[in-house]
Scaffold this motif. Structure first.
Motif, PDB file in Angstrom:
ATOM      1  N   LYS B 182      32.965  23.107  44.762  1.00 60.42           N
ATOM      2  CA  LYS B 182      32.054  23.267  42.964  1.00 60.42           C
ATOM      3  C   LYS B 182      32.042  24.395  43.074  1.00 60.42           C
ATOM      4  O   LYS B 182      31.352  25.198  42.080  1.00 60.42           O
ATOM      5  CB  LYS B 182      30.277  22.903  43.716  1.00 60.42           C
ATOM      6  CG  LYS B 182      30.555  21.182  44.165  1.00 60.42           C
ATOM      7  CD  LYS B 182      29.277  21.071  44.073  1.00 60.42           C
ATOM      8  CE  LYS B 182      29.135  19.412  43.620  1.00 60.42           C
ATOM      9  NZ  LYS B 182      29.885  18.555  44.200  1.00 60.42           N
ATOM     10  N   ASN B 183      32.766  25.727  43.498  1.00 64.23           N
ATOM     11  CA  ASN B 183      32.375  26.912  43.113  1.00 64.23           C
ATOM     12  C   ASN B 183      33.837  27.664  43.155  1.00 64.23           C
ATOM     13  O   ASN B 183      34.338  27.669  44.173  1.00 64.23           O
ATOM     14  CB  ASN B 183      30.864  28.167  44.189  1.00 64.23           C
ATOM     15  CG  ASN B 183      30.255  27.441  44.336  1.00 64.23           C
ATOM     16  OD1 ASN B 183      29.528  28.067  43.779  1.00 64.23           O
ATOM     17  ND2 ASN B 183      29.848  26.472  44.939  1.00 64.23           N
ATOM     18  N   ILE B 184      34.515  27.755  42.204  1.00 66.93           N
ATOM     19  CA  ILE B 184      35.769  28.194  42.226  1.00 66.93           C
ATOM     20  C   ILE B 184      35.695  29.449  41.543  1.00 66.93           C
ATOM     21  O   ILE B 184      34.975  29.263  40.738  1.00 66.93           O
ATOM     22  CB  ILE B 184      36.585  26.799  41.118  1.00 66.93           C
ATOM     23  CG1 ILE B 184      36.092  25.642  41.413  1.00 66.93           C
ATOM     24  CG2 ILE B 184      37.521  27.555  41.311  1.00 66.93           C
ATOM     25  CD1 ILE B 184      36.660  24.735  41.146  1.00 66.93           C
ATOM     26  N   GLY B 185      35.933  29.962  42.172  1.00 66.32           N
ATOM     27  CA  GLY B 185      37.381  31.670  42.069  1.00 66.32           C
ATOM     28  C   GLY B 185      37.787  31.627  40.548  1.00 66.32           C
ATOM     29  O   GLY B 185      39.203  30.970  41.636  1.00 66.32           O
ATOM     30  N   PHE B 186      38.673  32.132  40.003  1.00 67.20           N
ATOM     31  CA  PHE B 186      39.915  32.113  39.184  1.00 67.20           C
ATOM     32  C   PHE B 186      40.181  33.265  38.856  1.00 67.20           C
ATOM     33  O   PHE B 186      39.462  34.364  38.024  1.00 67.20           O
ATOM     34  CB  PHE B 186      38.435  31.537  37.207  1.00 67.20           C
ATOM     35  CG  PHE B 186      40.415  31.349  36.494  1.00 67.20           C
ATOM     36  CD1 PHE B 186      41.375  30.609  36.679  1.00 67.20           C
ATOM     37  CD2 PHE B 186      40.511  32.408  36.206  1.00 67.20           C
ATOM     38  CE1 PHE B 186      42.695  30.145  35.685  1.00 67.20           C
ATOM     39  CE2 PHE B 186      41.261  32.615  34.537  1.00 67.20           C
ATOM     40  CZ  PHE B 186      42.438  31.185  34.672  1.00 67.20           C
ATOM     41  N   ILE B 187      41.360  33.544  39.137  1.00 73.83           N
ATOM     42  CA  ILE B 187      41.787  35.001  39.932  1.00 73.83           C
ATOM     43  C   ILE B 187      42.814  35.299  38.617  1.00 73.83           C
ATOM     44  O   ILE B 187      43.966  34.135  39.255  1.00 73.83           O
ATOM     45  CB  ILE B 187      42.294  35.174  41.230  1.00 73.83           C
ATOM     46  CG1 ILE B 187      40.804  34.998  42.496  1.00 73.83           C
ATOM     47  CG2 ILE B 187      42.932  36.644  41.347  1.00 73.83           C
ATOM     48  CD1 ILE B 187      41.018  35.603  43.383  1.00 73.83           C
ATOM     49  N   SER B 188      42.406  35.868  38.039  1.00 72.66           N
ATOM     50  CA  SER B 188      43.430  36.168  36.893  1.00 72.66           C
ATOM     51  C   SER B 188      44.030  36.787  36.310  1.00 72.66           C
ATOM     52  O   SER B 188      43.323  38.701  37.498  1.00 72.66           O
ATOM     53  CB  SER B 188      43.654  34.999  35.742  1.00 72.66           C
ATOM     54  OG  SER B 188      42.516  35.749  35.008  1.00 72.66           O
ATOM     55  N   ILE B 189      45.281  38.197  35.209  1.00 70.74           N
ATOM     56  CA  ILE B 189      45.081  39.289  34.732  1.00 70.74           C
ATOM     57  C   ILE B 189      44.487  39.605  34.165  1.00 70.74           C
ATOM     58  O   ILE B 189      44.713  38.393  32.669  1.00 70.74           O
ATOM     59  CB  ILE B 189      46.519  39.515  35.717  1.00 70.74           C
ATOM     60  CG1 ILE B 189      47.287  38.955  34.190  1.00 70.74           C
ATOM     61  CG2 ILE B 189      47.185  39.557  36.775  1.00 70.74           C
ATOM     62  CD1 ILE B 189      48.634  39.155  33.864  1.00 70.74           C
ATOM     63  N   TYR B 190      44.050  40.354  32.665  1.00 69.00           N
ATOM     64  CA  TYR B 190      44.400  41.116  31.806  1.00 69.00           C
ATOM     65  C   TYR B 190      45.115  40.933  31.470  1.00 69.00           C
ATOM     66  O   TYR B 190      45.930  41.069  31.311  1.00 69.00           O
ATOM     67  CB  TYR B 190      43.315  42.415  31.851  1.00 69.00           C
ATOM     68  CG  TYR B 190      41.698  42.834  32.593  1.00 69.00           C
ATOM     69  CD1 TYR B 190      41.130  41.752  31.522  1.00 69.00           C
ATOM     70  CD2 TYR B 190      42.134  42.910  33.212  1.00 69.00           C
ATOM     71  CE1 TYR B 190      39.611  42.145  31.940  1.00 69.00           C
ATOM     72  CE2 TYR B 190      40.092  43.616  34.135  1.00 69.00           C
ATOM     73  CZ  TYR B 190      39.543  42.769  33.488  1.00 69.00           C
ATOM     74  OH  TYR B 190      38.277  43.141  33.782  1.00 69.00           O
ATOM     75  N   SER B 191      45.398  39.902  30.269  1.00 69.17           N
ATOM     76  CA  SER B 191      46.394  39.295  29.459  1.00 69.17           C
ATOM     77  C   SER B 191      46.053  38.955  27.681  1.00 69.17           C
ATOM     78  O   SER B 191      44.800  37.752  28.265  1.00 69.17           O
ATOM     79  CB  SER B 191      47.528  39.044  30.274  1.00 69.17           C
ATOM     80  OG  SER B 191      48.047  38.301  28.642  1.00 69.17           O
TER      81      SER B 191
END
Lengths: 349, 349
Positions: B182-191
């Motif tokens: 229920k508490n999901i971290g979304f880790i991505s790059i600026y793009s």
DNA sequence: CTGAAAGCGCTTACAG
DNA sequence: CTGAAAGCGCTTACAG
């Protein structure tokens, strides 16, 4: 729409093709082109976005400004990164690079070399396959520069960049012995290539130098090109029939990866049940729990040295096939998979 | 020592260069060369090991039988294996392949395209960088065939082979939600690249469709090209300041790898403390303990489709830039890093 | 200082 | 059925 040629530039400037050519090839000064003319030419070249036709230049000069890179498998971490660095260095020096993967198949390798020769590459960097000697000798006879990388060809004078496989293997085995392991499984592939034979020799020397204790060696050799499933089942079988083993030494990166898979399948724990070391580093070995002790190849150094050497040979700054090369020292990276062995009866450290 | 030419072959056979050329190019029948002559020519070609000079042919025909492959990083598992398959297919069709890595840098990419154009490649397979639009439009204007792979360029009609990033991301996020996170971290790059924006959109849609429970999203974006050390410390920081997280979603392969390293450093256990999923499969994700749930890209399918499409365009069997392409479905591979969440009554933090 | 011209090794339209 | 020849776009020795 049509591509602009030197003729177009010359005509528009009311000068000759010769002059344009001299400017393009940086011979203005030597040939006494006036700075004014030079500038006129340069400006128009930029304006018209003129680029010399490489085919014509190639036909005329016999030089293609292209290198051929023949590796075992470009999809592999080691070769992929070698390729990347080589391409960057080549590019800096004005070269494009053809690449291809032999998959360690002689016929493929021969075809690739010939295909590239027909495209008149100026030089090769080659990861040899076992039966490539003839083909490579031919290159030498035709005076086509090449550098062998990763493996030598037995009894052939050439330029090369290889790893000190003997030393790496010796040190990696010695590490296991020093940590108290006495029944070591050596898992490698059938191969006459110097790379593999040197690793085996290094391993055996370390065993023989083992000191006061007798170290036992158990060897498993796998046919090159065996499927992943086959390889894993062979390793599993080996583990089941050699229950006394307290450590495994994988002679290549991919054997290590498959070996770990086999261990997981057999529910054998690293390092509690068995210690593990492998040749070649990769992300997996670094991040696995436990992380795996390896003999790591300095990829950047190997790639840089080989392309630099090839370019020197092409520029005739170094003689082709003078049997000079670089032997790169591998680095032993000790990780969690090979801790000091817990001795049960005897004394502890 | 000197290379043999068509002229030599013709002279030795007392025939004309034309005849030799027709034989070589398989036009004997169409041009009415007698079988006897044809055989004579073929035999001598083999005997003299004659190979047509590719530069001359290229100059004359304007075709180089060379393709350009521009990827983000050939040393990367995904692109390395894409490259391998493309090269094999190209080779089967008589093409050599130039390759190079953009490192996702616009200037590098532009230079590479131009460098290859000067070598007159017959077509490109390109992994676009963000600012490559102009350059690619130029290719189109000059009628040079190309296929975009892995990413589109916004608002540009082209031929392409891409992953259904939206769907893959949606399904991967949905998997987490269905398993109770229920508490999901979304880790991505600026793009701005479609690849990344689609993954974000897919993730957000899944969150919004989350059902009765409210799913919380926490987002961390990292500058592209940040060093490994920097990336890991940013992820560590993110983990420390977001203690409520029960799952992490890594939007790329290498973020996943670095993220796992960050988790190890922070002594956060997968999956007991936090679940983990990532885009792109690799050896590490498969063999790690616990193994990592991923959205996997069908590499072989992507590579094959793109080279086939490029060859069709080159052969004029398909129109260039008709905005047709393939959108490949990723596969969600569920592994140990995302088990059904153990629900403890209600609150824990 | 700059230009006219040969020639690299092919392909192909044209002529017979 | 086969051949003589133009021409692709450069580089470079030679001439002025």
């Amino acid at each position: 729409m049509k591509k602009v040629s030197m003729k177009d530039i010359a005509k528009e400037l009311n000068t000759s093709i010769t002059t344009v050519s001299f400017v393009i090839n940086g011979k203005s000064e030597a040939m006494g082109i006036s700075p004014a003319t030079e500038k006129k030419v340069r400006d128009l070249i930029k304006k018209r976005e003129f680029n010399p036709n490489s085919a014509a230049r190639m036909l005329r000069t016999g030089k293609s400004k292209t290198l051929g890179l023949i590796v075992e498998d470009i999809g592999n971490f080691f070769f992929g990164n070698i390729a990347k660095i080589i391409e960057i260095e080549a590019n800096k020096n004005g070269y494009n690079v053809f690449f291809s993967s032999t998959e360690n198949n002689d016929e493929t390798a021969k075809k690739l070399i010939n295909k590239m020769r027909n495209s008149s590459v100026d030089g090769y960097i080659i990861t040899a396959t076992q039966g490539l000697k003839e083909e490579v000798i031919k290159l030498g006879r035709e005076n086509i520069p090449f550098v062998l990388i990763d493996r030598l060809i037995p009894d052939l004078e050439a330029n090369y960049v290889i790893l000190d496989n003997y030393q790496g293997s010796y040190n990696l085995a010695k590490h296991l012995i020093e940590r108290g392991y006495k029944n070591i499984g050596f898992i490698s592939i059938y191969s006459e290539m110097s790379m593999m034979t040197e690793r085996e020799k290094g391993f055996i020397s370390a065993i023989n130098d083992g000191g006061t204790d007798t170290i036992q060696m158990h060897s498993l050799k796998i046919e090159f090109g065996s499927s992943e499933v086959k390889t894993i089942s062979m390793i599993s079988e080996f583990l089941k029939t050699n229950t006394a083993l307290d450590a495994l030494f994988f002679a290549t990166n991919y054997l290590g990866v498959m070996g770990i898979e086999a261990l997981q399948k057999c529910k054998i724990r690293i390092p509690q049940d068995i210690a593990v070391v492998s040749f070649d580093d990769n992300d997996l070995f670094r991040l696995l729990t436990p992380s795996i002790t390896v003999a790591s190849q300095p990829i950047k150094e190997m790639a840089t040295k080989s392309i630099e050497m090839l370019l020197r040979i092409i520029k005739k700054e170094q003689k082709l096939n003078d049997n000079r090369g670089h032997i790169i020292k591998p680095e032993i990276i000790v990780r969690e998979s090979s801790p000091q062995k817990k001795v049960l009866i005897n004394s502890k450290h």
